[in-house]
Design a protein around this motif. Structure first.
Motif, mmCIF file in Angstrom:
data_model
loop_
_atom_site.group_PDB
_atom_site.id
_atom_site.type_symbol
_atom_site.label_atom_id
_atom_site.label_comp_id
_atom_site.label_asym_id
_atom_site.label_seq_id
_atom_site.Cartn_x
_atom_site.Cartn_y
_atom_site.Cartn_z
ATOM 1 N N TYR A 130 116.161 64.651 127.684
ATOM 2 C CA TYR A 130 115.957 64.890 126.252
ATOM 3 C C TYR A 130 115.275 63.699 125.599
ATOM 4 O O TYR A 130 114.272 63.843 124.885
ATOM 5 C CB TYR A 130 117.298 65.177 125.577
ATOM 6 N N TRP A 131 115.819 62.500 125.835
ATOM 7 C CA TRP A 131 115.283 61.321 125.166
ATOM 8 C C TRP A 131 113.932 60.894 125.732
ATOM 9 O O TRP A 131 113.088 60.372 124.997
ATOM 10 C CB TRP A 131 116.292 60.169 125.232
ATOM 11 N N THR A 132 113.687 61.152 127.006
ATOM 12 C CA THR A 132 112.374 60.839 127.569
ATOM 13 C C THR A 132 111.297 61.667 126.895
ATOM 14 O O THR A 132 110.254 61.149 126.481
ATOM 15 C CB THR A 132 112.372 61.092 129.087
ATOM 16 N N ILE A 133 111.535 62.982 126.765
ATOM 17 C CA ILE A 133 110.551 63.845 126.115
ATOM 18 C C ILE A 133 110.403 63.474 124.645
ATOM 19 O O ILE A 133 109.283 63.328 124.127
ATOM 20 C CB ILE A 133 110.967 65.327 126.261
ATOM 21 N N ALA A 134 111.525 63.287 123.965
ATOM 22 C CA ALA A 134 111.484 63.021 122.525
ATOM 23 C C ALA A 134 110.811 61.697 122.204
ATOM 24 O O ALA A 134 110.035 61.598 121.240
ATOM 25 C CB ALA A 134 112.904 63.046 121.958
ATOM 26 N N MET A 135 111.061 60.680 123.010
ATOM 27 C CA MET A 135 110.488 59.364 122.711
ATOM 28 C C MET A 135 109.021 59.274 123.124
ATOM 29 O O MET A 135 108.207 58.665 122.430
ATOM 30 C CB MET A 135 111.306 58.265 123.383
ATOM 31 N N HIS A 136 108.664 59.895 124.223
ATOM 32 C CA HIS A 136 107.270 59.843 124.671
ATOM 33 C C HIS A 136 106.353 60.671 123.780
ATOM 34 O O HIS A 136 105.213 60.276 123.519
ATOM 35 C CB HIS A 136 107.151 60.355 126.111
ATOM 36 N N HIS A 137 106.833 61.825 123.345
ATOM 37 C CA HIS A 137 105.942 62.777 122.681
ATOM 38 C C HIS A 137 106.185 62.956 121.187
ATOM 39 O O HIS A 137 105.341 63.525 120.494
ATOM 40 C CB HIS A 137 106.047 64.143 123.382
ATOM 41 N N GLU A 138 107.326 62.470 120.688
ATOM 42 C CA GLU A 138 107.650 62.754 119.290
ATOM 43 C C GLU A 138 108.001 61.506 118.493
ATOM 44 O O GLU A 138 108.340 61.619 117.310
ATOM 45 C CB GLU A 138 108.820 63.750 119.227
ATOM 46 N N GLY A 139 107.930 60.355 119.110
ATOM 47 C CA GLY A 139 108.269 59.129 118.405
ATOM 48 C C GLY A 139 109.708 59.071 117.960
ATOM 49 O O GLY A 139 110.044 58.410 116.973
ATOM 50 N N ALA A 140 110.586 59.768 118.681
ATOM 51 C CA ALA A 140 111.987 59.878 118.261
ATOM 52 C C ALA A 140 112.752 58.580 118.472
ATOM 53 O O ALA A 140 112.351 57.698 119.229
ATOM 54 C CB ALA A 140 112.661 61.007 119.033
ATOM 55 N N TRP A 141 113.867 58.478 117.790
ATOM 56 C CA TRP A 141 114.802 57.358 117.941
ATOM 57 C C TRP A 141 116.207 57.916 117.719
ATOM 58 O O TRP A 141 116.374 58.990 117.145
ATOM 59 C CB TRP A 141 114.471 56.233 116.955
ATOM 60 N N LYS A 142 117.190 57.191 118.161
ATOM 61 C CA LYS A 142 118.559 57.678 118.007
ATOM 62 C C LYS A 142 118.903 57.841 116.526
ATOM 63 O O LYS A 142 118.338 57.173 115.661
ATOM 64 C CB LYS A 142 119.544 56.732 118.676
ATOM 65 N N ASN A 143 119.848 58.744 116.270
ATOM 66 C CA ASN A 143 120.326 58.944 114.904
ATOM 67 C C ASN A 143 121.825 59.194 114.951
ATOM 68 O O ASN A 143 122.442 59.181 116.023
ATOM 69 C CB ASN A 143 119.585 60.117 114.241
ATOM 70 N N GLY A 144 122.405 59.415 113.817
ATOM 71 C CA GLY A 144 123.856 59.571 113.757
ATOM 72 C C GLY A 144 124.374 60.745 114.560
ATOM 73 O O GLY A 144 125.544 60.772 114.949
ATOM 74 N N GLY A 145 123.512 61.716 114.825
ATOM 75 C CA GLY A 145 123.934 62.895 115.581
ATOM 76 C C GLY A 145 123.650 62.802 117.061
ATOM 77 O O GLY A 145 123.876 63.769 117.794
ATOM 78 N N SER A 146 123.130 61.664 117.518
ATOM 79 C CA SER A 146 122.793 61.512 118.931
ATOM 80 C C SER A 146 124.053 61.632 119.779
ATOM 81 O O SER A 146 125.060 60.991 119.503
ATOM 82 C CB SER A 146 122.129 60.161 119.182
ATOM 83 N N GLU A 147 123.974 62.454 120.821
ATOM 84 C CA GLU A 147 125.137 62.687 121.669
ATOM 85 C C GLU A 147 124.836 62.266 123.097
ATOM 86 O O GLU A 147 123.834 62.672 123.678
ATOM 87 C CB GLU A 147 125.530 64.166 121.658
ATOM 88 N N THR A 148 125.691 61.431 123.645
ATOM 89 C CA THR A 148 125.629 61.083 125.060
ATOM 90 C C THR A 148 127.054 61.060 125.583
ATOM 91 O O THR A 148 128.012 61.139 124.822
ATOM 92 C CB THR A 148 124.968 59.704 125.292
ATOM 93 N N ALA A 149 127.195 60.964 126.900
ATOM 94 C CA ALA A 149 128.533 60.967 127.497
ATOM 95 C C ALA A 149 128.567 59.993 128.658
ATOM 96 O O ALA A 149 127.543 59.653 129.242
ATOM 97 C CB ALA A 149 128.895 62.378 127.967
ATOM 98 N N SER A 150 129.779 59.568 128.998
ATOM 99 C CA SER A 150 129.987 58.624 130.089
ATOM 100 C C SER A 150 130.624 59.335 131.279
ATOM 101 O O SER A 150 131.311 60.354 131.126
ATOM 102 C CB SER A 150 130.897 57.481 129.632
ATOM 103 N N LEU A 151 130.421 58.768 132.453
ATOM 104 C CA LEU A 151 131.038 59.291 133.667
ATOM 105 C C LEU A 151 132.477 58.829 133.825
ATOM 106 O O LEU A 151 133.280 59.490 134.489
ATOM 107 C CB LEU A 151 130.203 58.876 134.883
ATOM 108 N N PHE A 152 132.835 57.709 133.216
ATOM 109 C CA PHE A 152 134.180 57.176 133.391
ATOM 110 C C PHE A 152 135.236 58.207 132.975
ATOM 111 O O PHE A 152 135.213 58.737 131.865
ATOM 112 C CB PHE A 152 134.358 55.884 132.588
ATOM 113 N N GLY A 153 136.153 58.478 133.909
ATOM 114 C CA GLY A 153 137.246 59.390 133.620
ATOM 115 C C GLY A 153 136.914 60.861 133.691
ATOM 116 O O GLY A 153 137.797 61.709 133.531
ATOM 117 N N ARG A 154 135.661 61.216 133.929
ATOM 118 C CA ARG A 154 135.294 62.624 134.031
ATOM 119 C C ARG A 154 135.790 63.219 135.351
ATOM 120 O O ARG A 154 135.888 62.527 136.358
ATOM 121 C CB ARG A 154 133.770 62.773 133.966
#
Length: 334
Positions: A130-154
């Motif tokens: 998601y972020w590769t496409i958005a940053m390369h092609h749309e000039g995107a940056w993180k915002n308050g709604g940006s969602e990511t997750a960690s592997l720890f404990g999954r």
């Protein structure tokens, strides 16, 4: 018993450098009574067959570019030491039944494939595509709604529990992930010391874990075994990764689920390869695509070469070989 067989290496110069860099190649030469290298791509298949017949070696070292062997083998040929994986396009079952010994790279690349499975897991959790496409092609940056997750404990579910899955368990240890597996040979008490839970069904595996890694072999019983109802058991935000075989999964169902965007998907294998240029999977921001490159990486092909060298040493001294392709193994290979 100590023999020095005639060895015929039917591999390209690039394959020799990658699989048998020095000192490995020098050690192969030292084992051989005579050593001949032939680039099988330098001429036609008929040229290769003629060169093989003229050399009439006891041992053939083969690679990805080695053509299928002729139906009538050279009379001295006893052993094919294949540097790579599946031998189905190289030799026939009747040739194995007639006594030809064949080995492949066995589990020498398992940790590299497991590493790629871990990459896909992390890529999906962190929404890398998601972020590769958005940053390369749309000039995107993180915002308050940006969602990511960690592997720890999954919680991680493994469909299939061969050598790659066992290596992946080791790589997952630092993340403290509870691990469950489903495979015909996985029962309570399998792999003691790994803290592995045993799923009673494929449905349980998909429903009880945050991340599913597809590693089952492809055979008549597993073709299309992962269906839409299984994929829909993965909770929203969950992850499905396939670095095993594409045709184990109903790919049309996988596409429908992928297009909804409710889960993250990482794919290295596909039912049709290469993946068609107009595949609907391309461009989906919740799908990480790689072109069947799980392993071995170029720099670690020497691991398979070292494994082949160990088998050649064993052959020369009359000791048992590892990763022998029997007719039964041949039948289940893909």
């Amino acid at each position: 018993m100590n023999r020095r067989p005639a060895v015929f290496a039917a591999v390209t110069d690039a394959e020799l450098l990658e699989f048998l860099p020095e000192p490995l190649l020098g050690e192969v030469r030292a084992l051989a009574g005579s050593f001949t290298a032939c680039d099988p791509t330098a001429g036609s298949v008929e040229d290769f067959h003629a060169a093989l017949a003229a050399a009439n070696p006891e041992v053939l070292v083969g690679g990805w570019k080695t053509p299928a062997l002729p139906a009538t083998l050279p009379p001295n040929l006893r052993y094919v030491c294949y540097l790579c994986g599946s031998v189905r396009r190289l030799v026939t079952r009747p040739q194995l039944e007639a006594g030809l010994t064949v080995t492949n790279w066995g589990g020498s690349i398992s940790r590299i494939v497991a590493e790629w499975a871990l990459f896909h897991i992390l890529s999906c959790l962190r929404r890398a595509t998601y972020w590769t496409i958005a940053m390369h092609h749309e000039g995107a940056w993180k915002n308050g709604g940006s969602e990511t997750a960690s592997l720890f404990g999954r919680r991680v579910g493994l469909h299939g529990f061969g050598q790659i899955a066992r290596e992946l368990v080791q790589l997952l240890r630092p993340f403290g992930t509870p691990i469950m597996a489903f495979a015909p040979d996985v029962t309570p008490g399998t792999a003691p010391g790994l803290g592995l839970a045993c799923a009673g069904s494929l449905e349980e595996l998909f429903a009880e874990n945050d991340i599913i890694v597809e590693l089952a072999p492809l055979n008549d019983s597993t073709r299309g075994i992962v269906r839409e109802e299984h994929l829909r058991l993965v909770r929203p935000g969950g992850v499905f990764v396939n670095v095993g075989r594409g045709a184990v999964v109903d790919e049309a169902a996988l596409l429908r689920v992928a297009q909804e965007g409710r889960i993250q998907i990482g794919l290295d294998v596909y039912t049709v390869e290469p993946l068609p240029a107009d595949s609907p999977f391309r461009g989906l921001r919740n799908v990480t695509l790689t072109p069947h490159i799980a392993g071995p990486t170029t720099d670690r092909r020497r691991d398979a070469g070292a494994f082949a060298l160990a088998n050649l040493r064993a052959y020369c001294t009359g000791r048992p070989l590892q990763a022998v392709v029997t007719p039964e193994v041949y039948d289940t290979a893909t």
